[in-house]
Design a protein around this motif. Sequence first.
Motif: not given
Length: 483
Positions: A243-244, A216, A27, A17, A248, A31, A21
Amino acid sequence: MPPATRPNVIVVFTDQQRWDTTGVGGNPLDLTPTFDRMARHGTHATQAITPQPVCAPARAALQTGQYPTTTGCFRNGVRLPEDRRTLAHHFADAGYATGYIGKWHLADDEPVPPDQRGGYQSWLGSNVLEFTSEAYRVTMFDDDGAPVMLPGYRSDALFDAAIRFVADHTGPAAAAGGTNGTDGARPFFLFCSLIEPHHQNETDSYPAPEGYEERYQGRWVPPDLAALAGEPGASVHRHIGGYYGQIRRVDEGLGRLRDALRSMGLLENTIIAVTSDHGCHFKTRNAEYKRSCHDASLRVPLALSGPGFDGGHRIDRPVSTIDLPPTLLDAAGLAVPEEMQGRSLLPLLADPAASDFPEEAFVQVSESEVGRAIRTSRWMYYVTAPDADPWQDAAAERYVETALYDLSHDPYELDNLAGLASHRTLADRLRDRLLERMIQAGEERPVIEPHPPVGDVIGQRRVDPEACAGTWRPVRFGHQPRG
C-alpha cells in the motif's frame, strides 16, 4: 473572466488513500514529498472528509457536487443518471476542453458508452479499472470504445496519458484547433482517476512496483491500525508495505505531471487538486477495507495549488470533498450552480474561522450498513439503521446511535462513548445537528433512537455540556455567492 485568462484545472484522484499516508498528515516515511510541497506552498485541508466511504457514491459526489442520495448513486453498481450535470458539463459550457483518464465506476457497461461518460469530451478510461487491468497490464478504452494497452506500471501509465493530454491541448498544434491553454484560445479541465492504492480485487493484494513493497514493509503503522491489527481478518501487516509502495509511486507520477506543466509554461496558470474517494482500514473495522464511519474510512488527503490557492493556506476545520466541485468552479471564475450541495472553500482561505461555514462534515454510508454521521473537529457521531437493507435502501426511517468518539482525547477512535450518561446531553445536540444535515441533504426526517445506556466502568467520566458550543449556529447549505 474570459476563457483566455481562465486557469487550466487538473484533478488527480486516488482510490482508497488514507490522509495519514502523507507527510503533512503525519506519516514519517517520506512517501509523498510532491504532495507535501503542494500542501505547504498551496492550500492544505487538514481534515478533509469524504461524503460517502464507498467508491461509486464518492465519485458521483465529486462529479456533481451532490450527495449520493440526491444523485441516486448511493452504492456501487448504480450508474450516474444522464440528466445529472457534472464538472465536465460546467467547464465545457465555459469554453474548456474536458478530458477524463482512468477509473470511472459510474456506468453500467464496459467500455463505457458515450452517453454514460458524464459529458467528458476526451475519454481514455475504464468503468472498473481494477477489472480491466493489473499492475503491469493496463487496458483502458478510448473515445471510440476501442481497447488501448498502456505500457508501464499502472499509475505511471495514467500519468503518462495525462501528460499527453496536456501536451495535446497546448502549443501551436492545439491552437490551430482552438484548444490551447497558453495562447488564450481554450483552457482545459482534466480529471485523472487512478486506481492506486486500491487493492487488486481478484488477488486481494496491493501490488506495488518492483522493490517498493520491500522498502516499506515492517516499518511505521498508523496507531489505529497498530491497535486493531489483531482483529479477526485484519490484513494490516500483510498489506501495508505494498500500500505504501503504491502511494510513493503515485507521488512520483504527480511530480512528473507537475514537471511537465512547468516545462510547458503552464504550472503557474494551472489549478491542481489532489484527493481520494475514501480511506482504508485494512479490515480492522469490518470485513472490508472501507464502508465505515471512522476516520480510517472517511478522512482523505486534500491539497490544491495554482491560481487562488498558492501562498501556504491551511484549512484546519472539517470540510467535505463534496465541496471540491464548487471550489474548482469558483476558482476558475465560473458560477456555481444552485443544485450543488457542497460549498466553495475559497472563503476559508481569506477567513479560516468564517462563521457562516459549517463546523462539521456530513457523511452517508451504504453497502455494509445504512449509516449517517457528522464529524466535527472534536466529535464523531455515528448512527445506523438496523432494519434497512444496505444494498437496497438509500436511507431509512429509523436509526440508532452506534458510536460517539472524542477525537481530542481518542484520535484513533478506540473508545466508544455512545450510551454513557455523562455524554447524553452532548449526544442529543449532535443528534439534532445530524438531523438538520440529513434534511438539508434532501432526506426525509427520520427517528434517531438513543444508544442503550452503558455503565461507566471507570466511574469518572465527565463532559462539558458546552463542549460543542459554536457548532449549532444556523447555516444555509449549498453555494454561497461571494460579495
